[in-house]
Design a protein around this motif. Structure first.
Motif, short mmCIF file in Angstrom:
data_model
loop_
_atom_site.label_atom_id
_atom_site.label_comp_id
_atom_site.label_asym_id
_atom_site.label_seq_id
_atom_site.Cartn_x
_atom_site.Cartn_y
_atom_site.Cartn_z
N ASP A 92 24.31 75.37 -0.62
CA ASP A 92 23.98 73.94 -0.76
C ASP A 92 24.67 73.03 0.25
O ASP A 92 24.59 71.81 0.12
CB ASP A 92 24.27 73.43 -2.19
CG ASP A 92 23.21 73.86 -3.18
OD1 ASP A 92 22.13 74.30 -2.72
OD2 ASP A 92 23.45 73.77 -4.39
N GLY A 94 23.78 72.93 3.30
CA GLY A 94 22.72 72.46 4.20
C GLY A 94 22.26 73.40 5.29
O GLY A 94 21.68 72.97 6.28
N LYS A 95 22.45 74.72 5.11
CA LYS A 95 22.04 75.70 6.13
C LYS A 95 20.53 75.66 6.37
O LYS A 95 20.08 75.55 7.50
CB LYS A 95 22.45 77.12 5.71
CG LYS A 95 23.94 77.33 5.55
CD LYS A 95 24.27 78.74 5.09
CE LYS A 95 23.77 79.06 3.69
NZ LYS A 95 24.48 78.31 2.64
N THR A 96 19.78 75.75 5.27
CA THR A 96 18.32 75.78 5.41
C THR A 96 17.80 74.46 5.98
O THR A 96 16.95 74.45 6.87
CB THR A 96 17.66 76.06 4.04
OG1 THR A 96 18.21 77.28 3.54
CG2 THR A 96 16.17 76.19 4.15
N THR A 97 18.37 73.36 5.49
CA THR A 97 17.96 72.04 5.98
C THR A 97 18.23 71.93 7.48
O THR A 97 17.41 71.42 8.24
CB THR A 97 18.70 70.93 5.23
OG1 THR A 97 18.58 71.16 3.83
CG2 THR A 97 18.14 69.55 5.56
N ASN A 189 28.38 68.44 7.86
CA ASN A 189 27.07 67.97 7.43
C ASN A 189 27.14 66.90 6.33
O ASN A 189 28.20 66.65 5.77
CB ASN A 189 26.25 69.17 6.95
CG ASN A 189 24.78 68.84 6.75
OD1 ASN A 189 24.24 67.96 7.44
ND2 ASN A 189 24.13 69.52 5.81
N LYS A 190 26.01 66.30 6.08
CA LYS A 190 25.82 65.27 5.04
C LYS A 190 26.65 64.03 5.34
O LYS A 190 27.18 63.38 4.43
CB LYS A 190 26.16 65.83 3.65
CG LYS A 190 25.40 67.13 3.31
CD LYS A 190 25.33 67.43 1.83
CE LYS A 190 24.67 68.78 1.59
NZ LYS A 190 24.51 69.11 0.17
N ASP A 192 25.57 61.33 6.19
CA ASP A 192 24.87 60.14 5.70
C ASP A 192 25.32 59.73 4.31
O ASP A 192 25.08 58.61 3.86
CB ASP A 192 23.37 60.41 5.70
CG ASP A 192 23.01 61.60 4.82
OD1 ASP A 192 22.48 61.40 3.72
OD2 ASP A 192 23.29 62.76 5.21
N ALA A 226 21.86 66.86 8.59
CA ALA A 226 20.72 67.76 8.75
C ALA A 226 19.48 67.12 8.14
O ALA A 226 18.38 67.25 8.66
CB ALA A 226 21.01 69.11 8.08
N LEU A 227 19.69 66.38 7.05
CA LEU A 227 18.58 65.76 6.34
C LEU A 227 17.92 64.68 7.19
O LEU A 227 16.70 64.60 7.25
CB LEU A 227 19.09 65.15 5.02
CG LEU A 227 18.02 64.75 4.02
CD1 LEU A 227 17.30 65.96 3.47
CD2 LEU A 227 18.64 63.95 2.88
P1 GDP Z 1 21.83 75.78 1.82
O1 GDP Z 1 22.02 76.37 0.47
O2 GDP Z 1 23.10 75.79 2.62
O3 GDP Z 1 20.68 76.36 2.57
O4 GDP Z 1 21.54 74.22 1.59
P2 GDP Z 1 20.15 73.45 1.65
O5 GDP Z 1 19.73 73.25 3.06
O6 GDP Z 1 19.20 74.07 0.73
O7 GDP Z 1 20.61 72.02 1.12
C1 GDP Z 1 21.10 71.83 -0.19
C2 GDP Z 1 20.83 70.40 -0.64
O8 GDP Z 1 21.55 69.50 0.20
C3 GDP Z 1 19.36 70.01 -0.53
O9 GDP Z 1 19.02 69.21 -1.61
C4 GDP Z 1 19.30 69.21 0.77
O10 GDP Z 1 18.29 68.24 0.77
C5 GDP Z 1 20.67 68.55 0.78
N1 GDP Z 1 21.11 68.24 2.14
C6 GDP Z 1 21.16 69.10 3.20
N2 GDP Z 1 21.60 68.46 4.29
C7 GDP Z 1 21.83 67.18 3.93
C8 GDP Z 1 22.30 66.02 4.62
O11 GDP Z 1 22.58 66.03 5.81
N3 GDP Z 1 22.44 64.88 3.88
C9 GDP Z 1 22.15 64.81 2.55
N4 GDP Z 1 22.30 63.66 1.93
N5 GDP Z 1 21.69 65.88 1.88
C10 GDP Z 1 21.54 67.04 2.55
#
Ligand code: GDP
Ligand code: MG
Length: 372
Positions: A92, A94-97, A189-190, A192, A226-227
């Protein structure tokens, strides 16, 4: 063990080499400490000490590895190749994002239709230079590939959510990258989020040996969202910078070799494997050995879903034409002619089958003697 020296065997048995040499002498064999012993001799000695010899399972990578490391790679023919990047980090964070964001901002530009195919890896172009991303889950890619002796990643991007900080899988990722001696770029990340605290991330990572450049260390930290797609370009520029320092090279004009990223059986197309070409150029019609299977490259599809005729170093490509389904982390090597590829492929397949049987029955000297 297929072969061990007297010294190595003594070491394994926790005995003095002189003792082993004496025993060999009693058996009518004159040996020195560096002398290689064959399987039968090893078994005899072990039996004498009442130690069971277990057959070691090692066919998988070894054979192909010889070809993989083949000294055919002439330095002069080597040119720069794109870096292969893996994204790792806590769940969570943000890898996939991030992978999606990079793909969206870079891959679809100027691509008619812009439909990207999921083949487990993709390439982007930044400032005229390519970067290859593996989008198989980072940790799994690292563990399965490394467990099989394959090194595919040049750079790791460690994603840490600025509102959450260093978590268990963050540390695990650092350990993987360090063990594989792969440089780490930290993507904070995140950014924002109002609760984002990048200083805390930097602080926490110092405890794991990653000291930010801003604090006098040599780890690159890039704040991103990433978002929202913010900081992505800076991050990619840093990837290119680290790649440049690494002087990544490969030859385009040798027979291709590389590693399986993923593979599965497709109803219509048969065995489908995504290969990462690590050296050389892979072409349609190439006779190829992939892990314990072989074939002739029938069709190749790139990360954009397009049919291609060839794939150079650091390029991921999906191929069909294999007789069986290989495993992620398997090596592949192209051979000059189909006959050789078939021979090696079939013998490897046969050996693999045999190893499975050996594994099941586990022949030890003891049950061997019981049978006698
Ligand atoms: P993973 O488990 O590392 O692949 O994480 P995901 O990419 O699935 O992201 C997990 C959650 O974090 C999702 O709800 C994304 O929308 C959110 N997220 C990812 N990157 C960002 C970011 O840069 N900003 C915000 N606010 N949310 C993010
Ligand atoms: Mg994910």
């Amino acid at each position: 063990y297929e072969s061990l020296s007297v010294g190595e065997l003594a070491n394994k048995l926790g005995r003095e080499p002189s003792e082993i040499i004496k025993k060999l002498f009693m058996l009518g064999v004159m040996a020195t400490i560096n002398q290689e012993l064959d399987k039968d001799a090893i078994e005899l000695i072990c039996a004498d000490y009442g130690v069971e010899v277990e057959e070691e399972i090692r066919i998988d990578v070894t054979d192909l590895e010889i070809y993989f490391e083949e000294d055919e790679v002439v330095e002069e023919t080597q040119t720069e190749r794109p870096p292969v990047v893996t994204i790792m980090g806590h769940v969570d964070h943000g890898k996939t994002t991030l992978l999606d964001s990079i793909r969206d901002t870079k891959v679809t530009q100027g691509e008619a239709g812009g439909i990207t195919q999921h083949i487990g890896a993709y390439q982007v172009e930044v400032e005229g230079k390519k970067i290859t991303f593996l989008d198989t889950p980072g940790h799994a890619a690292f563990t399965t590939m490394r467990a099989r002796g394959a090194k595919v990643t040049d750079i790791t991007i460690l994603v840490v959510a600025a509102d959450d900080g260093v978590m268990p899988q963050t540390i695990e990722a650092i350990n993987h990258a360090k063990a594989a001696e792969v440089p780490i770029i930290v993507a904070v990340n995140k950014m924002d989020k109002p609760s984002a605290n990048p200083d805390r991330v930097m602080q926490e990572l110092t405890e794991h040996g990653l000291l930010a450049e801003a604090w006098g260390g040599d780890t690159i930290f890039v704040p991103i969202s990433a978002l929202k797609g913010e900081g992505i370009n800076q991050l990619l520029e840093m990837v290119l910078l680290v790649a440049e320092v690494g002087e990544l090279k490969a030859s385009k004009n040798i027979r291709a070799r590389g590693t399986v990223i993923e593979a599965q059986l497709d109803r219509g197309r048969g065995s489908v494997a995504t290969l990462l070409v690590q050296d050389g150029t892979l072409r349609i019609g190439d006779p190829i050995v992939v892990g314990n299977t072989f074939g002739k490259v029938r069709a190749m599809i790139n990360d954009l879903g397009r049919r291609v005729k060839e794939a150079g170093p650091s390029t991921p490509v999906e191929i069909t034409g294999l007789s069986d389904v290989p495993q992620a982390g398997d090596r592949f090597v192209v051979f000059e002619d189909e006959k050789t590829a078939r021979q090696i492929g079939e013998s490897r397949a046969g050996e693999a089958l045999q190893e499975q049987r050996v594994e099941k029955t586990r022949v030890t000297l003891d049950n061997l003697f019981e049978q006698m």
